[in-house]
Design a protein around this motif. Structure first.
Motif, PDB file in Angstrom:
ATOM      1  N   ASP A   1      37.641  42.979  37.486  1.00 50.35           N
ATOM      2  CA  ASP A   1      38.486  41.791  37.422  1.00 50.35           C
ATOM      3  C   ASP A   1      39.712  42.170  36.596  1.00 50.35           C
ATOM      4  O   ASP A   1      39.592  42.457  35.406  1.00 50.35           O
ATOM      5  CB  ASP A   1      37.712  40.649  36.761  1.00 50.35           C
ATOM      6  CG  ASP A   1      38.516  39.353  36.666  1.00 50.35           C
ATOM      7  OD1 ASP A   1      39.764  39.426  36.621  1.00 50.35           O
ATOM      8  OD2 ASP A   1      37.895  38.282  36.593  1.00 50.35           O
ATOM      9  N   ARG A   2      40.881  42.178  37.234  1.00 50.77           N
ATOM     10  CA  ARG A   2      42.125  42.522  36.537  1.00 50.77           C
ATOM     11  C   ARG A   2      43.039  41.303  36.584  1.00 50.77           C
ATOM     12  O   ARG A   2      43.618  40.977  37.598  1.00 50.77           O
ATOM     13  CB  ARG A   2      42.805  43.727  37.178  1.00 50.77           C
ATOM     14  CG  ARG A   2      44.089  44.173  36.472  1.00 50.77           C
ATOM     15  CD  ARG A   2      44.677  45.407  37.138  1.00 50.77           C
ATOM     16  NE  ARG A   2      43.780  46.537  37.034  1.00 50.77           N
ATOM     17  CZ  ARG A   2      43.897  47.655  37.771  1.00 50.77           C
ATOM     18  NH1 ARG A   2      44.879  47.774  38.665  1.00 50.77           N
ATOM     19  NH2 ARG A   2      43.021  48.649  37.615  1.00 50.77           N
ATOM     20  N   ASN A   3      43.088  40.614  35.443  1.00 51.39           N
ATOM     21  CA  ASN A   3      43.914  39.409  35.341  1.00 51.39           C
ATOM     22  C   ASN A   3      43.583  38.386  36.420  1.00 51.39           C
ATOM     23  O   ASN A   3      44.467  37.771  37.028  1.00 51.39           O
ATOM     24  CB  ASN A   3      45.402  39.776  35.407  1.00 51.39           C
ATOM     25  CG  ASN A   3      45.816  40.692  34.278  1.00 51.39           C
ATOM     26  OD1 ASN A   3      45.385  40.515  33.141  1.00 51.39           O
ATOM     27  ND2 ASN A   3      46.657  41.670  34.589  1.00 51.39           N
ATOM     28  N   GLY A   4      42.278  38.213  36.670  1.00 55.23           N
ATOM     29  CA  GLY A   4      41.835  37.210  37.623  1.00 55.23           C
ATOM     30  C   GLY A   4      41.760  37.672  39.056  1.00 55.23           C
ATOM     31  O   GLY A   4      41.306  36.932  39.927  1.00 55.23           O
ATOM     32  N   LYS A   5      42.180  38.897  39.332  1.00 55.53           N
ATOM     33  CA  LYS A   5      42.153  39.436  40.684  1.00 55.53           C
ATOM     34  C   LYS A   5      41.090  40.520  40.786  1.00 55.53           C
ATOM     35  O   LYS A   5      41.027  41.415  39.944  1.00 55.53           O
ATOM     36  CB  LYS A   5      43.519  40.020  41.045  1.00 55.53           C
ATOM     37  CG  LYS A   5      43.597  40.572  42.462  1.00 55.53           C
ATOM     38  CD  LYS A   5      45.003  41.122  42.747  1.00 55.53           C
ATOM     39  CE  LYS A   5      45.084  41.699  44.144  1.00 55.53           C
ATOM     40  NZ  LYS A   5      46.430  42.265  44.434  1.00 55.53           N
ATOM     41  N   LYS A   6      40.227  40.446  41.825  1.00 57.61           N
ATOM     42  CA  LYS A   6      39.190  41.455  42.025  1.00 57.61           C
ATOM     43  C   LYS A   6      39.766  42.688  42.702  1.00 57.61           C
ATOM     44  O   LYS A   6      40.433  42.584  43.734  1.00 57.61           O
ATOM     45  CB  LYS A   6      38.045  40.885  42.853  1.00 57.61           C
ATOM     46  CG  LYS A   6      37.213  39.831  42.113  1.00 57.61           C
ATOM     47  CD  LYS A   6      36.026  39.380  42.957  1.00 57.61           C
ATOM     48  CE  LYS A   6      35.197  38.339  42.212  1.00 57.61           C
ATOM     49  NZ  LYS A   6      34.039  37.870  43.000  1.00 57.61           N
ATOM     50  N   ILE A   7      39.524  43.842  42.087  1.00 54.31           N
ATOM     51  CA  ILE A   7      40.030  45.108  42.597  1.00 54.31           C
ATOM     52  C   ILE A   7      38.860  46.054  42.771  1.00 54.31           C
ATOM     53  O   ILE A   7      38.034  46.222  41.853  1.00 54.31           O
ATOM     54  CB  ILE A   7      41.078  45.709  41.636  1.00 54.31           C
ATOM     55  CG1 ILE A   7      42.298  44.786  41.567  1.00 54.31           C
ATOM     56  CG2 ILE A   7      41.473  47.112  42.071  1.00 54.31           C
ATOM     57  CD1 ILE A   7      43.327  45.208  40.553  1.00 54.31           C
ATOM     58  N   GLU A   8      38.775  46.687  43.936  1.00 54.14           N
ATOM     59  CA  GLU A   8      37.700  47.635  44.230  1.00 54.14           C
ATOM     60  C   GLU A   8      38.263  49.055  44.211  1.00 54.14           C
ATOM     61  O   GLU A   8      39.383  49.303  44.661  1.00 54.14           O
ATOM     62  CB  GLU A   8      37.084  47.330  45.583  1.00 54.14           C
ATOM     63  CG  GLU A   8      35.905  48.225  45.949  1.00 54.14           C
ATOM     64  CD  GLU A   8      35.277  47.864  47.277  1.00 54.14           C
ATOM     65  OE1 GLU A   8      35.391  48.660  48.229  1.00 54.14           O
ATOM     66  OE2 GLU A   8      34.692  46.747  47.364  1.00 54.14           O
ATOM     67  N   ALA A   9      37.483  49.975  43.641  1.00 54.79           N
ATOM     68  CA  ALA A   9      37.914  51.370  43.585  1.00 54.79           C
ATOM     69  C   ALA A   9      36.724  52.296  43.811  1.00 54.79           C
ATOM     70  O   ALA A   9      35.581  51.899  43.620  1.00 54.79           O
ATOM     71  CB  ALA A   9      38.567  51.675  42.230  1.00 54.79           C
ATOM     72  N   ASP A  10      37.017  53.527  44.244  1.00 52.07           N
ATOM     73  CA  ASP A  10      35.975  54.550  44.432  1.00 52.07           C
ATOM     74  C   ASP A  10      35.831  55.348  43.147  1.00 52.07           C
ATOM     75  O   ASP A  10      36.819  55.792  42.558  1.00 52.07           O
ATOM     76  CB  ASP A  10      36.348  55.478  45.586  1.00 52.07           C
ATOM     77  CG  ASP A  10      36.379  54.768  46.927  1.00 52.07           C
ATOM     78  OD1 ASP A  10      35.441  53.982  47.191  1.00 52.07           O
ATOM     79  OD2 ASP A  10      37.326  54.996  47.700  1.00 52.07           O
ATOM     80  N   ILE A  11      34.578  55.552  42.743  1.00 50.27           N
ATOM     81  CA  ILE A  11      34.280  56.330  41.534  1.00 50.27           C
ATOM     82  C   ILE A  11      33.501  57.574  41.930  1.00 50.27           C
ATOM     83  O   ILE A  11      32.530  57.506  42.687  1.00 50.27           O
ATOM     84  CB  ILE A  11      33.444  55.499  40.537  1.00 50.27           C
ATOM     85  CG1 ILE A  11      34.280  54.384  39.914  1.00 50.27           C
ATOM     86  CG2 ILE A  11      32.846  56.389  39.455  1.00 50.27           C
ATOM     87  CD1 ILE A  11      35.245  54.868  38.850  1.00 50.27           C
TER      88      ILE A  11
END
Length: 407
Positions: free
Chosen positions: A395-405
């Motif tokens: 959650d970045r400032n209320g926005k959901k962000i998906e990333a590959d780890i």
């Protein structure tokens, strides 16, 4: 910047030469001395740690504390073989020892039945080594927050408690060997210079120099005496308190909890400079440190006429921590009380940084696991091995962000 040649002069100016001309020493003065490059990180057993010990001893003398170390001195020394588990509950080895640590101990004798123990460790990582998070070679780790900040508050409390709140005696201890496994406090707890059966409670200040704008203050050990939460809340006028019950943690209060003594540990949180050369005196919040000093004084004052605190055992939360084969490469925000795990710092060239995660991101999912708090984050992380890849949702400032780890 004060170099080694100027240290004796600085020491003289700080401690003064007589009660008539005694200088009022500020929290910043104490931190500036202890976290100076000339002390090369105050690693346990070094000449530079002994310089720090001498400074603390002279401050205690000037304040008016009586010596409570060994043989009528302010010093209690101990010897051990170093081990590779900083902050683990290790046993030092007295035989065939290679390093000598030095606790610095002063006392206020109010002729009372019970004694309050107030402590903070003064050692740090020296030039880096095993506990450092710095990856670019050797460098001086000044440890301003960790833990010159705690020592400065200890000394300020020692000064403030002269001839007030006299229903207890006070034992003030600057511990050595904390970074190598709580060695100084462990040694004292097993070789006390007072009768530990008279110990009322123990207060520990470790990393108390970075109070944030929202004034979040973590206090651990609140389950070790039934009265703690009531007193902490009733004395509080300034802080957003994060209370944790366990008496076991990676700092010196643990050694006293294990002796069935009620404890509290005060802590202002992790930061990007933790165990790095950048933990310097100019980054501390001295107004915040003053507020914490006043708060601890109020807690002591409220309990001044109370009976000796009853001890209560707590769940050992460290036994529930999963084992990890991989790391995300972030500094968690241990003071965050919302849902998820908030990132307080991102290490260079590690999985989180490569995936584009940022300070302030709140991890809410790792792989197939929902992350609601620190423990669920650690459980999720423990399921991965080196070479695995997965998804992370933040959650970045209320926005959901998906990333590959990739681990």
């Amino acid at each position: 910047m004060i170099n080694r040649v100027l240290l004796p002069v600085f020491l003289f100016l700080i401690i003064g030469c007589s009660s008539e001309t005694k200088k009022v020493v500020s929290l910043a003065d104490d931190v500036t001395f202890l976290a100076n490059d000339a002390l090369q990180g105050r690693e346990t057993g070094t000449a530079q740690e002994l310089e720090a010990a001498e400074y603390i001893m002279n401050r205690m003398k000037t304040i008016g504390l009586t010596p409570k170390g060994n043989a009528g001195t302010y010093y209690q020394t101990f010897t051990f073989k170093p081990k590779k588990d900083p902050h683990g509950q290790v046993e030092y080895m007295a035989g065939d020892s290679t390093i000598t640590g030095t606790n610095v101990i002063g006392y206020i004798d109010n002729k009372a039945t019970n004694t309050i123990i107030i402590g903070a460790h003064y050692d740090h990582l020296g030039m880096g080594g095993e506990g450092s998070l710095y990856r670019d070679g050797e460098a001086i780790h000044n440890g301003a927050d960790d833990n010159a900040s705690g020592v400065a508050i200890l000394l300020k409390l020692a000064d403030s408690l002269q001839q007030v709140n006299t229903n207890n005696n006070y034992l003030f201890m600057a511990f050595s060997g904390e970074e190598m496994g709580l060695l100084g406090s462990n040694f004292f707890a097993k070789n006390p210079t007072i009768d530990l059966s008279t110990a009322n409670y123990m207060l520990n200040m470790d990393m108390v120099g970075r109070l944030r704008e929202d004034k979040t203050l973590s206090v651990s050990g609140t389950g070790t005496a039934p009265i703690w939460k009531q007193v902490l809340n009733s004395s509080n006028t300034a802080f957003k308190l994060v209370l944790q019950e366990s008496g076991v943690g990676p700092s010196d209060h643990t050694s006293f909890y294990l002796q069935d003594i009620p404890v509290l540990h005060f802590f202002t949180g992790q930061h990007e400079d933790y165990h790095k050369p950048s933990d310097d005196a100019n980054k501390l919040n001295y107004e915040g440190m003053q507020l914490i000093t006043e708060y601890i004084f109020e807690v002591i004052s409220e309990l001044n006429t109370a009976e000796k605190l009853a001890f209560r055992k707590t769940k050992n939360e460290s036994e529930e921590v999963p084992r990890f084969k991989v790391a995300l490469g972030v500094v968690p925000d241990y003071l965050f009380d919302g849902k998820g795990m908030r990132i307080d710092g991102v290490s260079e060239d590690r999985p989180a940084q490569k995936a584009g995660l940022q300070k302030g991101d709140i991890v809410i999912q790792l792989g197939d696991s929902t992350v609601i708090d620190m423990m669920s984050y650690m459980r999720a992380l423990s399921t991965f091995e080196e070479g695995n890849t997965t998804k992370v949702v933040v959650d970045r400032n209320g926005k959901k962000i998906e990333a590959d780890i990739s681990f």
